[in-house]
Design a protein around this motif. Structure first.
Motif, mmCIF file in Angstrom:
data_model
loop_
_atom_site.group_PDB
_atom_site.id
_atom_site.type_symbol
_atom_site.label_atom_id
_atom_site.label_comp_id
_atom_site.label_asym_id
_atom_site.label_seq_id
_atom_site.Cartn_x
_atom_site.Cartn_y
_atom_site.Cartn_z
ATOM 1 N N LYS A 186 0.832 -1.209 0.000
ATOM 2 C CA LYS A 186 0.000 0.000 0.000
ATOM 3 C C LYS A 186 0.865 1.259 0.000
ATOM 4 O O LYS A 186 0.555 2.232 -0.686
ATOM 5 N N ILE A 187 1.966 1.246 0.775
ATOM 6 C CA ILE A 187 2.855 2.406 0.803
ATOM 7 C C ILE A 187 3.487 2.617 -0.566
ATOM 8 O O ILE A 187 3.545 3.735 -1.086
ATOM 9 N N VAL A 188 3.951 1.527 -1.170
ATOM 10 C CA VAL A 188 4.557 1.613 -2.497
ATOM 11 C C VAL A 188 3.533 2.075 -3.525
ATOM 12 O O VAL A 188 3.812 2.919 -4.383
ATOM 13 N N ASN A 189 2.320 1.534 -3.417
ATOM 14 C CA ASN A 189 1.265 1.854 -4.381
ATOM 15 C C ASN A 189 0.827 3.316 -4.302
ATOM 16 O O ASN A 189 0.444 3.929 -5.313
ATOM 17 N N VAL A 190 0.875 3.895 -3.097
ATOM 18 C CA VAL A 190 0.598 5.329 -2.978
ATOM 19 C C VAL A 190 1.604 6.116 -3.816
ATOM 20 O O VAL A 190 1.251 7.078 -4.510
#
Length: 258
Positions: A186-190
């Motif tokens: 999720k952090i990477v996808n943000v």
């Protein structure tokens, strides 16, 4: 707001909420949201559909990331390193997205889905528990290159399935369990969403009013999905992944050849 019916707006909002739930649990909400936008905006340029998709997705992904971080141990520093590489990759992919046609999107998405389904189906123990030892420097660098630059580029160029690919890559390369991989993804996808959205916005390829409305529903779905994934664990995440991928393969196959 584009000239679309109230019924279609409702359909798009429901799709956004469902995609947010899917994206929070296992990634890949764009596999639902992007086809819905292609259906709802039949006369829009493909890059505008992709840009609007990013404007919706970044809200739900950010909410899910915050929910995971409160309850899951995540190496935030490593996630940000991967995310910065992903941001650069997604900006490059988004810069080239104007050349993608709608006719090319569906078979490309189908190929992505089949690969994901086969991988997860034939690896029943995949992501059930974390590895015994942390990943070494070589694996970390490989993850930054593959899950960062590579998947980030794909996210900017096409998008659907990015969250799922990130979960698979982080689980395989860093030996994470599926819940921790989902949280890290999720952090990477943000970051990938931010990079692609910046480029699409610069090109004027975002329908902001529609995206804003859909983003509210996407965020609501994402918050519910994150809480369920954290509560039910990796087995639940794997089951949702296989169900979603299988249903979408059937759906897109019917649209292509039915």
């Amino acid at each position: 707001m584009p000239d679309i019916s109230t019924t279609m707006i409702i359909v798009l909002c429901v799709a956004a909420a469902t995609a947010g739930w899917i994206d929070a649990v296992v990634g890949g909400g764009g596999l639902l949201l992007l086809p819905a936008l292609l259906l709802g905006l039949p006369h829009a340029h493909p890059a505008t559909v992709l840009g609007t998709n990013k404007a919706v997705a970044i809200v739900g992904t950010s909410g899910a990331a915050a929910a995971y971080l409160r309850r899951t141990p995540v190496d935030v520093q490593l996630a940000i390193r991967i995310g910065l590489a992903a941001l650069a990759g997604s900006m490059g992919g988004a810069a080239l997205a104007g050349g993608i046609s709608k006719d090319a999107l569906r078979p490309m998405i189908m190929a992505v889905l089949v690969v994901v389904a086969a991988f997860v189906l034939f690896r029943p123990a995949f992501g059930a528990a974390p590895g015994a030892a942390p990943a070494g420097r070589r694996r970390v660098l490989l993850t930054i290159g593959l899950a960062g630059l590579g998947i980030g580029f794909y996210d900017g160029l096409i998008g659907p399935g990015t969250g799922t690919f990130l979960v698979l890559a982080l689980t395989a390369l860093l030996h994470l369990d599926l819940v921790t991989a989902s949280a890290t993804a999720k952090i990477v996808n943000v970051c990938t969403n931010a990079g692609a959205l910046a480029m699409f916005s610069y090109q004027g390829m975002v329908l902001w009013q529609l995206a804003g409305l859909m983003a509210v529903f996407n965020l609501a779905g994402a918050m519910v999905g994150a809480r369920m994934a954290l509560k039910k664990g990796s087995g639940f995440v794997r089951g949702v992944l296989l169900t979603v991928v299988g249903a979408l393969v059937v759906k897109l196959g019917f649209e292509q050849w039915g």
